[in-house]
Structure formats: C-alpha cells, structure tokens
Design a protein around this motif. Structure first.
Motif, PDB file in Angstrom:
ATOM      1  N   ALA A  20      -5.289  -1.426  11.868  1.00 45.01           N
ATOM      2  CA  ALA A  20      -4.099  -2.193  12.246  1.00 45.01           C
ATOM      3  C   ALA A  20      -3.895  -2.239  13.763  1.00 45.01           C
ATOM      4  O   ALA A  20      -3.561  -3.287  14.304  1.00 45.01           O
ATOM      5  CB  ALA A  20      -2.871  -1.591  11.571  1.00 45.01           C
ATOM      6  N   GLU A  37     -16.322   5.317   5.685  1.00 48.34           N
ATOM      7  CA  GLU A  37     -15.455   4.557   6.596  1.00 48.34           C
ATOM      8  C   GLU A  37     -15.362   5.349   7.893  1.00 48.34           C
ATOM      9  O   GLU A  37     -15.972   6.404   8.027  1.00 48.34           O
ATOM     10  CB  GLU A  37     -14.062   4.350   5.978  1.00 48.34           C
ATOM     11  CG  GLU A  37     -13.352   5.658   5.667  1.00 48.34           C
ATOM     12  CD  GLU A  37     -11.976   5.495   5.022  1.00 48.34           C
ATOM     13  OE1 GLU A  37     -11.312   4.481   5.284  1.00 48.34           O
ATOM     14  OE2 GLU A  37     -11.571   6.409   4.297  1.00 48.34           O
ATOM     15  N   ARG A  47       0.843  -1.212   0.000  1.00 55.10           N
ATOM     16  CA  ARG A  47       0.000   0.000   0.000  1.00 55.10           C
ATOM     17  C   ARG A  47       0.872   1.253   0.000  1.00 55.10           C
ATOM     18  O   ARG A  47       0.554   2.242  -0.670  1.00 55.10           O
ATOM     19  CB  ARG A  47      -0.948  -0.008   1.199  1.00 55.10           C
ATOM     20  CG  ARG A  47      -1.937   1.155   1.152  1.00 55.10           C
ATOM     21  CD  ARG A  47      -2.992   1.063   2.233  1.00 55.10           C
ATOM     22  NE  ARG A  47      -2.413   1.094   3.567  1.00 55.10           N
ATOM     23  CZ  ARG A  47      -3.097   0.898   4.682  1.00 55.10           C
ATOM     24  NH1 ARG A  47      -4.398   0.647   4.632  1.00 55.10           N
ATOM     25  NH2 ARG A  47      -2.505   0.937   5.852  1.00 55.10           N
ATOM     26  N   LYS A  51      -2.958   6.954   1.248  1.00 51.97           N
ATOM     27  CA  LYS A  51      -2.776   7.141   2.689  1.00 51.97           C
ATOM     28  C   LYS A  51      -1.826   8.305   2.949  1.00 51.97           C
ATOM     29  O   LYS A  51      -0.637   8.132   3.210  1.00 51.97           O
ATOM     30  CB  LYS A  51      -2.257   5.846   3.324  1.00 51.97           C
ATOM     31  CG  LYS A  51      -2.405   5.821   4.837  1.00 51.97           C
ATOM     32  CD  LYS A  51      -2.235   4.415   5.346  1.00 51.97           C
ATOM     33  CE  LYS A  51      -2.142   4.345   6.851  1.00 51.97           C
ATOM     34  NZ  LYS A  51      -3.339   4.807   7.549  1.00 51.97           N
ATOM     35  N   SER A  78     -10.465   6.740  11.267  1.00 54.13           N
ATOM     36  CA  SER A  78      -9.194   6.001  11.190  1.00 54.13           C
ATOM     37  C   SER A  78      -9.431   4.495  11.196  1.00 54.13           C
ATOM     38  O   SER A  78      -8.667   3.740  11.806  1.00 54.13           O
ATOM     39  CB  SER A  78      -8.274   6.402  12.350  1.00 54.13           C
ATOM     40  OG  SER A  78      -8.840   5.997  13.574  1.00 54.13           O
ATOM     41  N   SER A  79     -10.487   4.061  10.528  1.00 60.66           N
ATOM     42  CA  SER A  79     -10.806   2.629  10.498  1.00 60.66           C
ATOM     43  C   SER A  79     -11.790   2.362   9.366  1.00 60.66           C
ATOM     44  O   SER A  79     -12.405   3.293   8.849  1.00 60.66           O
ATOM     45  CB  SER A  79     -11.450   2.203  11.826  1.00 60.66           C
ATOM     46  OG  SER A  79     -12.628   2.958  12.056  1.00 60.66           O
ATOM     47  N   VAL A 117      -5.671  -2.535   5.347  1.00 59.68           N
ATOM     48  CA  VAL A 117      -4.948  -3.808   5.354  1.00 59.68           C
ATOM     49  C   VAL A 117      -5.709  -4.820   6.226  1.00 59.68           C
ATOM     50  O   VAL A 117      -5.861  -5.989   5.854  1.00 59.68           O
ATOM     51  CB  VAL A 117      -3.505  -3.583   5.862  1.00 59.68           C
ATOM     52  CG1 VAL A 117      -2.844  -4.895   6.238  1.00 59.68           C
ATOM     53  CG2 VAL A 117      -2.694  -2.850   4.795  1.00 59.68           C
ATOM     54  N   THR A 118      -6.206  -4.366   7.357  1.00 54.19           N
ATOM     55  CA  THR A 118      -6.950  -5.252   8.247  1.00 54.19           C
ATOM     56  C   THR A 118      -8.231  -5.724   7.557  1.00 54.19           C
ATOM     57  O   THR A 118      -8.605  -6.898   7.664  1.00 54.19           O
ATOM     58  CB  THR A 118      -7.298  -4.505   9.554  1.00 54.19           C
ATOM     59  OG1 THR A 118      -6.156  -3.737   9.953  1.00 54.19           O
ATOM     60  CG2 THR A 118      -7.672  -5.464  10.661  1.00 54.19           C
TER      61      THR A 118
END
Ligand code: PMP
Length: 286
Positions: free
Chosen positions: A247, A182, A52, A149, A185-186, A210-211
């Motif tokens: 993450a 979203e 990423r 990001k 921060s998640s 990524v999670t």
C-alpha cells in the motif's frame, strides 16, 4: 507528523494517546491491523482494506468494534484531523484489555481500536523507484496463517534488519520447498522473459495484498499475461523484471536479488508502466 491519534472513541494528542498495559495486542499480539495509502487527502483502496480487516477479525473471532462504515469514518476523520494529504493511515484492532491469560477473555471485552495518520514526503517513493530496490532472500520462519494480517510481525522485523545489514530494502521469504512466499512487508512479483507477470497464488502462506488485488484487476483489464503461481529465487534471478507491491510503495521495482542484478539492473519498463498507472486504477475515497 502525527498530531492526533484515535483511541477507543476519542481523539487524543499524540503524546497523550495510550492503551492499557494489559492490552492483548501488547501481551499476545492478539490484534490485527491495516495500513492504507493516503493520496491527495483520500484513502486508496479503502473498501478492500476494510474487507480484509473484517476477514482478519473474523478469522480470529475478535468482535468487530463497530460497523465498517463507522471504521471508515474513523479513518477519514483521523486523516482530516492530522491534515495529511499524502502519507498513510494505520488502524489496529486488538481483542482488548484483560488480566493476562491465554484463555480468550469473556464476551463483552471491548476491542481496542487505534488509528493514526502520518504524512510521507511527497515523491519520496517515486525517487526510490527511479533506481529501484535491492532484496535479499531468507527462510520464511513465520506461522501457517500469514493470510491473517496480525501484528505478530517479529519475523518481518528481523528479516528487515538483516536486509538492512546487507544493503537491501526488503527480504523475500522462501518456504521449505524453495519457493518465494512474499516479501517481509510486500507481495513479490516477476516478469518472465516471455513478458508474463507472475505472483504467488493466494493461500494461508501469504497475505492477500490489497495492492496485489488492484494490480491484478488492471493487468486483466489490459489483457497482459498473468500467472498466479509460486516461483523460486533462481527463476527470479533469470527474470526480465522483478517488483514488489504494498500500500505505501504501490509498485516498487526490484533491481537486485542477493546481490545479483535483475535484467540490466535497472527498473523494468513493465514495472514502471504499472507503477505510473497505479493511481489511475486504484479507487480513492474522500
Ligand atoms: N505481505 C505482507 C507480509 C505485508 O506486510 C504487506 C503489507 N501490509 C503486503 C504483503 C502488501 O499488502 P498491501 O498491498 O495490502 O499493503
């Protein structure tokens, strides 16, 4: 505690680590970053984070400061030098320092690379997960390339402040059409009454977490029902369960949205099972 920080090829004591006053990350948020979880001294989902980062750099045409394997070495070495067993490692790459000008500086300007690692109290996130978190909804006032990001995080900072003021840990951002993009921060998820896991499909409107990606692998492997589509706050309020992924929090149950309990107001069983299994699925690199 962070003791040692990597800056541009050297490891410095925390108090001595610094970047140039004309760094473009500082002046223009012309900079990208990654945050990885450290578990048992290893880095969780390292390859996906590096992929990423490479994608973010490419999207902004920032020259890669070094190979991905060299970056992986910096991440591991920073973790090792700080003796972090459980916590996070942060990597930022900016376009570098140059006299302030909107124009992109000439090729050859050296990107700035900063890496720091920090221990987090073991079990703290697990403790929070026992009761779950509250979220609020706010208009999504960010730009149209949230898939990159960047450190342009002011909307997220303000959303978190508002969440804090209203006794919540996270804000779910709602687009102009009334759908949740979203969290600040998640990534945002719900489990419908039929037991279907729902999270928004990838687009420039949200970060490809990524999670989120690792969890989707697990969901597919377990043959759970998954729909990648947008949902509204109203649908979330009538969901059986809700959670967020990131993450540092992995899978974190959401028990209230704008003050209204989700389901019975306690972390849901599907959410908690995914949380328990997350570290069995996510690859850890030592
Ligand atoms: N969306 C946003 C806006 C984020 O800042 C984050 C955390 N970096 C995420 C989603 C979750 O991404 P990840 O799972 O890669 O931490």
């Amino acid at each position: 505690m962070t003791r040692i920080v990597y800056v541009n090829g050297r490891y410095h004591r925390y108090a001595d680590a610094s970047v140039h006053v004309e760094d473009r990350g500082f002046q223009f948020a012309d900079s990208v970053y990654e945050v990885c979880e450290i578990a048992g001294g290893g880095i969780v989902d390292l390859d996906r984070h590096l992929a990423r980062l490479a994608r973010s750099l490419e999207a902004l045409e920032i020259a890669s400061p070094m190979s991905l394997s060299a970056l992986a070495h910096v991440l591991h070495e920073t973790v090792r030098r700080n003796r972090v067993r459980d916590g996070l490692v942060y990597l930022q790459v900016s376009r570098g320092a140059a006299p302030r000008d909107f124009a992109i500086p000439p090729a050859g300007t050296r990107p700035t690379v900063v890496c720091l690692a920090r221990a987090l109290p073991l079990g703290q996130a697990d403790q929070v997960a026992q009761t779950g978190i509250a979220v609020i909804t706010l208009p999504d006032i960010r730009w149209d390339r949230c898939d990159i990001k960047t450190v342009m995080l002011l909307p997220a900072v303000l959303a978190k402040r508002e969440a804090g003021r209203r006794g919540a840990k996270e804000a779910w951002l709602v687009d102009r059409d009334g759908f949740v993009t979203e969290g600040a921060s998640s990534n945002a998820w719900i489990v419908t009454d039929e037991g279907v896991l729902v999270t928004r499909s990838l687009s420039p409107a949200l970060l490809p977490g990524v999670t989120r990606a690792t969890l989707i692998d697990a969901i597919r492997r377990e043959r759970l029902r998954l729909e990648e589509r947008a949902f509204t706050p109203a649908e979330a309020l009538s969901a059986r369960e809700a959670f967020v992924t990131s993450a540092t929090n992995t899978v974190m149950p959401v028990v209230r949205i704008d003050g209204t309990p989700i389901g019975d107001g306690r972390p849901g069983p599907v959410t908690m099972r995914l949380r328990r299994h997350f570290h069995d699925i996510a690859p850890v690199t030592n």
